[in-house]
Motif scaffolding. Structure first.
Motif, PDB file in Angstrom:
ATOM      1  N   LEU A   1       1.341   5.200 -14.701  1.00  0.00           N
ATOM      2  CA  LEU A   1       0.999   5.076 -13.234  1.00  0.00           C
ATOM      3  C   LEU A   1      -0.447   4.572 -13.281  1.00  0.00           C
ATOM      4  N   ASP A   2      -1.435   4.677 -14.199  1.00  0.00           N
ATOM      5  CA  ASP A   2      -2.698   3.802 -14.156  1.00  0.00           C
ATOM      6  C   ASP A   2      -2.282   2.304 -14.098  1.00  0.00           C
ATOM      7  N   GLU A   3      -1.454   1.834 -14.909  1.00  0.00           N
ATOM      8  CA  GLU A   3      -1.169   0.556 -14.859  1.00  0.00           C
ATOM      9  C   GLU A   3      -0.452  -0.120 -13.715  1.00  0.00           C
ATOM     10  N   GLU A   4       0.287   0.794 -13.215  1.00  0.00           N
ATOM     11  CA  GLU A   4       1.049   0.378 -11.945  1.00  0.00           C
ATOM     12  C   GLU A   4      -0.015   0.101 -10.772  1.00  0.00           C
TER      13      GLU A   4
ATOM     14  N   ARG B   1       0.895  -1.168   0.080  1.00  0.00           N
ATOM     15  CA  ARG B   1      -0.131  -0.069   0.027  1.00  0.00           C
ATOM     16  C   ARG B   1       0.863   1.389  -0.022  1.00  0.00           C
ATOM     17  N   ILE B   2       2.005   1.152   0.541  1.00  0.00           N
ATOM     18  CA  ILE B   2       2.813   2.340   0.202  1.00  0.00           C
ATOM     19  C   ILE B   2       3.116   2.558  -1.028  1.00  0.00           C
ATOM     20  N   ALA B   3       3.507   1.615  -1.739  1.00  0.00           N
ATOM     21  CA  ALA B   3       3.839   1.779  -3.273  1.00  0.00           C
ATOM     22  C   ALA B   3       2.730   2.237  -3.851  1.00  0.00           C
ATOM     23  N   ARG B   4       1.603   1.884  -3.500  1.00  0.00           N
ATOM     24  CA  ARG B   4       0.079   2.243  -4.272  1.00  0.00           C
ATOM     25  C   ARG B   4       0.119   3.874  -3.885  1.00  0.00           C
ATOM     26  N   ARG B   5       0.229   4.221  -2.606  1.00  0.00           N
ATOM     27  CA  ARG B   5      -0.030   5.446  -2.219  1.00  0.00           C
ATOM     28  C   ARG B   5       0.704   6.410  -3.044  1.00  0.00           C
ATOM     29  N   SER B   6       1.959   6.134  -3.115  1.00  0.00           N
ATOM     30  CA  SER B   6       3.051   6.916  -3.900  1.00  0.00           C
ATOM     31  C   SER B   6       2.567   7.075  -5.523  1.00  0.00           C
ATOM     32  N   ALA B   7       2.174   6.022  -5.920  1.00  0.00           N
ATOM     33  CA  ALA B   7       1.733   5.964  -7.368  1.00  0.00           C
ATOM     34  C   ALA B   7       0.710   6.948  -7.623  1.00  0.00           C
TER      35      ALA B   7
ATOM     36  N   GLN C   1      -0.513  14.351  -9.206  1.00  0.00           N
ATOM     37  CA  GLN C   1       0.432  15.266  -9.528  1.00  0.00           C
ATOM     38  C   GLN C   1       0.593  15.470 -11.050  1.00  0.00           C
ATOM     39  N   ALA C   2       0.366  14.322 -11.832  1.00  0.00           N
ATOM     40  CA  ALA C   2       0.816  14.625 -13.303  1.00  0.00           C
ATOM     41  C   ALA C   2      -0.443  15.183 -13.957  1.00  0.00           C
ATOM     42  N   MET C   3      -1.700  14.850 -13.302  1.00  0.00           N
ATOM     43  CA  MET C   3      -2.953  15.440 -14.135  1.00  0.00           C
ATOM     44  C   MET C   3      -2.983  16.921 -13.591  1.00  0.00           C
ATOM     45  N   ASN C   4      -2.505  17.160 -12.401  1.00  0.00           N
ATOM     46  CA  ASN C   4      -2.598  18.462 -12.069  1.00  0.00           C
ATOM     47  C   ASN C   4      -1.831  19.406 -13.083  1.00  0.00           C
ATOM     48  N   GLN C   5      -0.636  18.901 -13.245  1.00  0.00           N
ATOM     49  CA  GLN C   5       0.579  19.525 -14.164  1.00  0.00           C
ATOM     50  C   GLN C   5      -0.218  19.437 -15.511  1.00  0.00           C
TER      51      GLN C   5
ATOM     52  N   ASP D   1      -3.313  -3.094  -7.010  1.00  0.00           N
ATOM     53  CA  ASP D   1      -4.786  -3.432  -6.633  1.00  0.00           C
ATOM     54  C   ASP D   1      -4.882  -5.127  -6.758  1.00  0.00           C
ATOM     55  N   ALA D   2      -4.412  -5.490  -8.001  1.00  0.00           N
ATOM     56  CA  ALA D   2      -4.596  -6.954  -8.072  1.00  0.00           C
ATOM     57  C   ALA D   2      -3.847  -7.878  -7.117  1.00  0.00           C
ATOM     58  N   GLU D   3      -2.725  -7.167  -6.581  1.00  0.00           N
ATOM     59  CA  GLU D   3      -1.780  -8.007  -5.628  1.00  0.00           C
ATOM     60  C   GLU D   3      -2.442  -7.679  -4.346  1.00  0.00           C
ATOM     61  N   ILE D   4      -2.913  -6.482  -4.130  1.00  0.00           N
ATOM     62  CA  ILE D   4      -3.207  -6.356  -2.592  1.00  0.00           C
ATOM     63  C   ILE D   4      -4.646  -6.721  -2.315  1.00  0.00           C
ATOM     64  N   GLY D   5      -5.670  -7.056  -3.369  1.00  0.00           N
ATOM     65  CA  GLY D   5      -6.927  -7.601  -3.124  1.00  0.00           C
ATOM     66  C   GLY D   5      -6.954  -8.887  -2.653  1.00  0.00           C
ATOM     67  N   PRO D   6      -6.341  -9.791  -3.162  1.00  0.00           N
ATOM     68  CA  PRO D   6      -6.431 -11.317  -2.541  1.00  0.00           C
ATOM     69  C   PRO D   6      -5.585 -11.215  -1.171  1.00  0.00           C
TER      70      PRO D   6
END
Length: 361
Positions: free
Chosen positions: A211-214, A137-143, A149-153, A219-224
């Motif tokens: 980032l969408d793909e990441e 979840r740390i990796a997901r949160r940063s992604a 940030q990319a969308m805002n830019q 999500d697919a890894e965390i869910g199970p």
């Protein structure tokens, strides 16, 4: 590592943890300082630390500062060796002003906190599926943060972009906008503002797609893992994989360390704090606890207030009684904390009815 029984006086240990070294100390049953020593923060150093403590007597417990950071691996090693580990907070500022600050002082203070009973917290074990959920979840949160940030830019660049480019993507929703920008073909002459803007927008859009793909992969890894760790939690109304993952991370792999639902409510910052004086009897908002867990409960409550008929009826009733929306949500968060605690610890309970919402106030 094997656990050995040692004859001799009963002793209590304390450890002040750091990135490269740990300072250890031992005291006897009346609080007298016996010895202190520094050890490297390595597997061999942890074992030497434990052996050194046991040379002074029968080790009852060890207080460790920072079991969620520098002391995480030490706590795992000590627990595996059959030693009781207690999570110790660092001394407050008043104590440090009076007694000074050094590694030996802090290690003795950790041992004294355990012996006196001031420190009683059981650290998270960090050795199961919940710990795996936490780190992913740390990796997901940063992604997610980087994608935002990319969308805002992108939107910021479009505000000042040349009209030709701005009108080309006007009115597009986010998905179509990102796809269109990712297919832009800037020219070779980047000294022209239009071509440079096209190049920047294409790079930002492709970063957004990556980032969408990441995030989808995470999500697919965390869910199970969340379902494996607490299937009952996901069955609660309004609890999804994201909120369940946060609540699991806050509770840890050993939620039984929380002795009651009240303890979990304090952990999540939803237990009302007494604020009475004289003839005034009242409670105030708890601003402590794990704010991420509090936010997860807040999200669940918002979902229930919108879609759960039982919760909507409760809100209507309490509104007629004179409570404002903020106070009602505080009551609901305390009630949800009760449900979450039962799901995390598999506590048997009677079926919950609508009238059970009343004690949450």
């Amino acid at each position: 590592m094997t656990s050995m029984t040692h004859d001799g006086p009963q002793i209590t240990g304390g450890v002040d943890t750091h990135g490269l070294t740990h300072q250890a100390a031992v005291i006897d049953q009346v609080g007298r300082h016996l010895a202190d020593r520094e050890f490297p923060a390595t597997i061999r150093g942890y074992r030497d630390l434990l052996d050194w403590m046991r040379t002074h007597g029968t080790l009852i417990a060890v207080g460790v500062e920072g079991t969620g950071a520098y002391g995480a691996e030490l706590a795992r090693v000590l627990t595996a060796a059959g030693v009781t580990v207690v999570d110790v907070d660092r001394p407050d500022r008043k104590t440090r002003r009076m007694k000074g600050k050094s590694d030996p002082i802090d290690s003795y203070a950790a041992a004294t906190a355990v012996l006196s009973g001031r420190a009683t917290g059981i650290p998270k074990s960090r050795d199961g599926a919940v710990e795996a959920v936490r780190v992913l979840r740390i990796a997901r949160r940063s992604a997610v943060k980087a994608r935002t940030q990319a969308m805002n830019q992108i939107r910021g660049l479009l505000v000042s972009a040349p009209a030709m480019l701005r009108e080309q993507v006007a009115g597009l929703d986010r998905t179509v906008l990102i796809g269109t920008l990712a297919r832009l073909r800037p020219g070779d002459d980047l000294s022209r503002p239009l071509e440079a803007t096209r190049a920047a927008l294409r790079r930002l859009a492709r970063r957004h797609q990556a980032l969408d793909e990441e995030i989808s992969e995470l999500d697919a890894e965390i869910g199970p893992l969340v379902k494996q760790a607490a299937p009952a939690l996901l069955e609660l109304f309004g609890v999804g994989p994201e909120t369940a993952g946060q609540l699991l991370a806050s509770a840890g792999d050993n939620p039984e360390r929380m002795r009651s639902e009240g303890a979990f409510a304090h952990l999540a910052g939803v237990a009302p704090i007494p604020a009475s004086s004289g003839r005034t009897h009242r409670h105030r908002l708890n601003r402590g606890g794990d704010r991420a867990a509090n936010n997860a409960l807040h999200t669940i409550v918002l979902t229930r207030m919108r879609f759960d008929e039982r919760t909507r009826a409760y809100v209507e009733r309490r509104t007629k009684e004179g409570l404002n929306k903020r106070d009602i949500m505080r009551c609901l968060k305390r009630f949800v904390a009760r449900e979450v605690y039962r799901a995390l610890t598999n506590t048997p309970t009677e079926p919950i009815t609508q009238t059970d919402l009343t004690p949450a106030a």
